[in-house]
Design an enzyme around this catalytic site. Structure first.
Site, mmCIF file in Angstrom:
data_model
loop_
_atom_site.group_PDB
_atom_site.id
_atom_site.type_symbol
_atom_site.label_atom_id
_atom_site.label_comp_id
_atom_site.label_asym_id
_atom_site.label_seq_id
_atom_site.Cartn_x
_atom_site.Cartn_y
_atom_site.Cartn_z
ATOM 1 N N VAL A 201 -21.407 -55.813 -6.829
ATOM 2 C CA VAL A 201 -20.486 -55.195 -7.822
ATOM 3 C C VAL A 201 -20.128 -56.093 -9.049
ATOM 4 O O VAL A 201 -19.405 -56.979 -8.669
ATOM 5 C CB VAL A 201 -19.289 -54.562 -7.210
ATOM 6 C CG1 VAL A 201 -18.337 -53.739 -8.398
ATOM 7 C CG2 VAL A 201 -19.785 -53.456 -6.127
ATOM 8 N N HIS B 32 -14.124 -59.591 -7.761
ATOM 9 C CA HIS B 32 -13.383 -59.051 -6.861
ATOM 10 C C HIS B 32 -13.190 -60.170 -5.614
ATOM 11 O O HIS B 32 -14.219 -60.835 -5.699
ATOM 12 C CB HIS B 32 -13.905 -57.643 -6.006
ATOM 13 C CG HIS B 32 -15.267 -57.778 -5.644
ATOM 14 N ND1 HIS B 32 -16.295 -57.526 -6.454
ATOM 15 C CD2 HIS B 32 -15.909 -57.978 -4.581
ATOM 16 C CE1 HIS B 32 -17.316 -57.727 -6.070
ATOM 17 N NE2 HIS B 32 -17.171 -57.855 -4.877
ATOM 18 N N MET B 33 -12.364 -60.537 -4.879
ATOM 19 C CA MET B 33 -12.295 -61.276 -3.759
ATOM 20 C C MET B 33 -12.164 -60.552 -2.531
ATOM 21 O O MET B 33 -11.040 -59.716 -2.437
ATOM 22 C CB MET B 33 -11.195 -62.320 -4.038
ATOM 23 C CG MET B 33 -11.089 -63.442 -2.982
ATOM 24 S SD MET B 33 -9.955 -64.714 -3.201
ATOM 25 C CE MET B 33 -8.355 -64.031 -3.413
ATOM 26 N N HIS B 34 -12.931 -60.953 -1.530
ATOM 27 C CA HIS B 34 -13.002 -60.226 -0.127
ATOM 28 C C HIS B 34 -12.014 -61.068 0.617
ATOM 29 O O HIS B 34 -11.905 -62.356 0.782
ATOM 30 C CB HIS B 34 -14.307 -60.406 0.480
ATOM 31 C CG HIS B 34 -15.345 -59.761 -0.140
ATOM 32 N ND1 HIS B 34 -15.989 -58.562 0.370
ATOM 33 C CD2 HIS B 34 -16.157 -59.953 -1.349
ATOM 34 C CE1 HIS B 34 -16.875 -58.026 -0.430
ATOM 35 N NE2 HIS B 34 -17.034 -59.064 -1.395
ATOM 36 N N ASN C 252 -18.390 -63.527 -3.898
ATOM 37 C CA ASN C 252 -19.702 -63.455 -4.278
ATOM 38 C C ASN C 252 -20.071 -63.550 -5.696
ATOM 39 O O ASN C 252 -19.149 -62.731 -6.383
ATOM 40 C CB ASN C 252 -20.182 -62.419 -3.468
ATOM 41 C CG ASN C 252 -20.176 -62.547 -2.069
ATOM 42 O OD1 ASN C 252 -20.368 -63.390 -1.387
ATOM 43 N ND2 ASN C 252 -20.027 -61.157 -1.279
ATOM 44 N N ASP D 150 -12.124 -52.085 1.907
ATOM 45 C CA ASP D 150 -13.701 -52.136 1.605
ATOM 46 C C ASP D 150 -14.091 -50.860 2.312
ATOM 47 O O ASP D 150 -13.969 -50.571 3.497
ATOM 48 C CB ASP D 150 -14.406 -53.336 2.358
ATOM 49 C CG ASP D 150 -15.696 -53.506 1.570
ATOM 50 O OD1 ASP D 150 -15.961 -54.538 0.842
ATOM 51 O OD2 ASP D 150 -16.575 -52.397 1.520
ATOM 52 N N ILE D 151 -14.960 -50.067 1.594
ATOM 53 C CA ILE D 151 -15.611 -48.985 1.982
ATOM 54 C C ILE D 151 -16.408 -49.300 3.069
ATOM 55 O O ILE D 151 -16.784 -48.116 3.946
ATOM 56 C CB ILE D 151 -16.246 -47.962 0.970
ATOM 57 C CG1 ILE D 151 -16.268 -46.561 1.314
ATOM 58 C CG2 ILE D 151 -17.564 -48.547 0.605
ATOM 59 C CD1 ILE D 151 -16.562 -45.760 -0.091
HETATM 60 P P1 5GP Z 1 -20.030 -57.955 -3.378
HETATM 61 O O1 5GP Z 1 -21.242 -57.711 -2.448
HETATM 62 O O2 5GP Z 1 -20.280 -57.518 -4.785
HETATM 63 O O3 5GP Z 1 -19.390 -59.093 -3.209
HETATM 64 O O4 5GP Z 1 -19.052 -56.636 -2.590
HETATM 65 C C1 5GP Z 1 -18.673 -55.427 -3.067
HETATM 66 C C2 5GP Z 1 -18.041 -54.877 -1.835
HETATM 67 O O5 5GP Z 1 -17.675 -53.441 -2.673
HETATM 68 C C3 5GP Z 1 -18.957 -54.476 -0.988
HETATM 69 O O6 5GP Z 1 -18.383 -55.020 0.436
HETATM 70 C C4 5GP Z 1 -18.838 -52.873 -0.779
HETATM 71 O O7 5GP Z 1 -18.678 -52.458 0.711
HETATM 72 C C5 5GP Z 1 -17.702 -52.519 -1.755
HETATM 73 N N1 5GP Z 1 -17.659 -51.454 -2.356
HETATM 74 C C6 5GP Z 1 -18.605 -50.884 -3.141
HETATM 75 N N2 5GP Z 1 -18.352 -49.715 -3.466
HETATM 76 C C7 5GP Z 1 -17.029 -49.257 -3.165
HETATM 77 C C8 5GP Z 1 -16.231 -48.119 -3.285
HETATM 78 O O8 5GP Z 1 -16.520 -47.095 -3.937
HETATM 79 N N3 5GP Z 1 -15.001 -48.397 -2.509
HETATM 80 C C9 5GP Z 1 -14.792 -49.253 -1.902
HETATM 81 N N4 5GP Z 1 -13.626 -49.212 -1.471
HETATM 82 N N5 5GP Z 1 -15.399 -50.415 -1.731
HETATM 83 C C10 5GP Z 1 -16.773 -50.468 -2.244
#
Ligand code: 5GP
Ligand code: ZN
Length: 111
Positions: free
Chosen positions: A93, A97-99, A84, A29-30
């Site tokens: 996003v 995706h799964m964290h 989420n 994660d970035i």
């Molecule tokens: P969400 O809130 O949708 O569950 O999580 C989206 C995740 O994607 C966030 O933790 C965010 O930091 C990560 N993310 C968003 N854009 C990028 C990117 O361009 N590269 C990477 N590696 N992670 C990203």
């Protein structure tokens, strides 16, 4: 399609890829919320987990989780898996995706 994770899967946006299999990639994660913060991303675009009709994605995702939590040494200390979903679920996003989050004591909803 104008989707950031589709571009990451295609290699059009750089990422740190730590695992790949037939259906998915795993990247760092970035904006890591913990020492270990990985994202399991299906190569095929689904907006949310509800839209993913391919149950084998989760089977493959769990294989990745087993391997990577051992590799990052959070398998025994503990970690959290989070998907989420939609606005009130905190999804930002809209490509499934799964964290995988670990490496510190997590508290509350997302730690
Ligand atoms: P969400 O809130 O949708 O569950 O999580 C989206 C995740 O994607 C966030 O933790 C965010 O930091 C990560 N993310 C968003 N854009 C990028 C990117 O361009 N590269 C990477 N590696 N992670 C990203
Ligand atoms: Zn996408």
């Amino acid at each position: 399609m104008d989707c950031i994770f589709c571009k990451i899967v295609a290699g059009d946006i750089p990422s740190t890829r730590v695992y790949a299999s037939e259906r998915l990639i795993v990247i760092e994660d970035i904006n890591a919320q913990a020492p270990t913060h990985l994202l399991v991303i299906p190569k095929k675009h689904y907006d949310t987990i509800i839209d993913c009709e391919d149950d084998l994605f989760m089977t493959e995702a769990l294989a990745a989780v087993r391997e990577l939590t051992k590799k990052y040494k959070v398998d025994e200390s503990g970690f959290r898996l989070v998907i989420n979903t939609n606005t009130e679920g905190g999804q930002t996003v809209f490509h499934l995706h799964m964290h995988i989050i670990g490496g510190r004591q997590l508290t509350g909803q997302m730690g």
